[in-house]
Motif scaffolding. Structure first.
Motif, PDB file in Angstrom:
ATOM      1  N   GLU A  40      -4.600 157.998  16.488  1.00  0.00           N
ATOM      2  CA  GLU A  40      -5.678 157.232  15.826  1.00  0.00           C
ATOM      3  C   GLU A  40      -6.711 156.765  16.851  1.00  0.00           C
ATOM      4  N   ARG A  41      -6.216 156.356  18.009  1.00  0.00           N
ATOM      5  CA  ARG A  41      -7.141 155.897  19.043  1.00  0.00           C
ATOM      6  C   ARG A  41      -8.017 157.044  19.546  1.00  0.00           C
ATOM      7  N   GLU A  42      -7.425 158.230  19.716  1.00  0.00           N
ATOM      8  CA  GLU A  42      -8.201 159.383  20.187  1.00  0.00           C
ATOM      9  C   GLU A  42      -9.253 159.804  19.165  1.00  0.00           C
ATOM     10  N   LEU A  43      -8.894 159.721  17.881  1.00  0.00           N
ATOM     11  CA  LEU A  43      -9.827 160.131  16.831  1.00  0.00           C
ATOM     12  C   LEU A  43     -10.800 159.014  16.449  1.00  0.00           C
ATOM     13  N   GLY A  44     -10.488 157.779  16.819  1.00  0.00           N
ATOM     14  CA  GLY A  44     -11.372 156.661  16.532  1.00  0.00           C
ATOM     15  C   GLY A  44     -11.370 156.240  15.084  1.00  0.00           C
ATOM     16  N   ILE A  45     -10.252 156.460  14.378  1.00  0.00           N
ATOM     17  CA  ILE A  45     -10.193 156.099  12.964  1.00  0.00           C
ATOM     18  C   ILE A  45      -8.738 155.887  12.549  1.00  0.00           C
TER      19      ILE A  45
END
Length: 295
Positions: A40-45
């Motif tokens: 989620e952190r890598e995708l920003g969502i």
């Protein structure tokens, strides 16, 4: 974004519970939770709505599900295909056949490979001559070649397939066509149709040597490049011929195959490069050995 994270993500989408998803994946629940947070952190969502009892994908989670399933499925397809290549159950193999093996060995090989090794793409080429097949093996044009005659090259490995007698091919109206056997010397006054000379075909020298040992040399020779053409020329009355017994599978109107008394035999061989053959080529080589032996 790693494939491992996508697998974790899909398991959680399908189980809607961290504990069940972790058990399915055989990982600790904290490790699963950590990987989902990293994703989620890598995708920003946010990908999931979390509660104490249930985990449900957000809209972004639903959208990612489609991409993740495609990527994971493609990775598995790649793994399967690589395993098939490694075991010889997939790949492309080019095999050349001399003319006298084109009509019995080639069809058997094609049927067997299609039935037993459907992942292998076959390129089968018939009605060729031994010298050009040897050259094609060394240059990489062919992976395997079914040949006759001596093949003396350190770069090639040769496996005997079978030995078969020579038979006479006569026009259907020939006085000897109805015989059960004939001596080769009975054809001493006949014109012969033969494969090419000047080292272009191993059969040319074998036929002339057989005639000389029978005490004669043909009164005239007509050279043709293909076995089918040779048989057609005999049917048309251009002469008689000597061919390996397996050519009898080439049935043409107007010709008769007659066994010889005390016939000479010719060897059928499988040639391949001495090194660096693909697993698929080795699988097909095994098929050829079986099919040639079944003649």
């Amino acid at each position: 974004m790693e494939l491992r994270q996508l697998r974790y993500f899909l398991a959680l989408v399908e189980e809607c519970h961290f504990g069940r998803a972790a058990a399915r994946l055989h990982v600790a629940q904290p490790a699963l939770s950590q990987q989902i947070k990293v994703l989620e952190r890598e995708l920003g969502i946010s990908l999931f709505h979390r509660s104490t009892r249930r985990v449900e994908p957000t809209e972004a989670g639903h959208r990612l599900t489609d991409y993740a399933r495609v990527l994971v499925a493609e990775e598995e397809r790649a793994r399967v295909h690589m395993r098939e290549l490694a075991t010889g159950h997939a790949g492309r193999v080019c095999v050349g056949f001399i003319g006298t093996a084109t009509y019995d060995v080639l069809p058997r090989v094609a049927r067997t490979v299609r039935a037993e090794l459907p992942g292998i793409t076959m390129d089968l080429r018939g009605e060729l001559l031994t010298p050009e097949l040897v050259e094609g093996l060394l240059s990489g044009t062919y992976d395997l070649a079914v040949v006759r005659g001596a093949v003396a090259d350190a770069g090639l490995r040769v496996t005997p397939l079978r030995s078969e007698p020579l038979v006479a091919v006569l026009p259907g109206h020939h006085p000897l066509a109805g015989r059960s056997h004939i001596p080769l010397k009975a054809l001493a006054d006949e014109a012969f149709v033969v494969h090419p000379s000047q080292s272009r075909s191993s059969m040319y020298e074998r036929v002339l040597s057989a005639c000389e040992r029978a005490g004669f040399r043909p009164v005239s020779l007509t050279e043709v490049g293909e076995t089918a053409t040779l048989v057609v020329f005999v049917a048309a009355g251009h002469g008689v011929a000597l061919v390996p017994q397996s050519v009898r599978s080439l049935s043409l109107e107007g010709v008769t195959y007659v066994p010889l008394e005390d016939p000479e035999s010719v060897d059928l061989l499988l040639a391949r490069r001495a090194h660096r053959n693909s697993p698929a080529a080795e699988q097909v080589a095994s098929v050829i050995e079986r099919c040639a032996g079944a003649a």
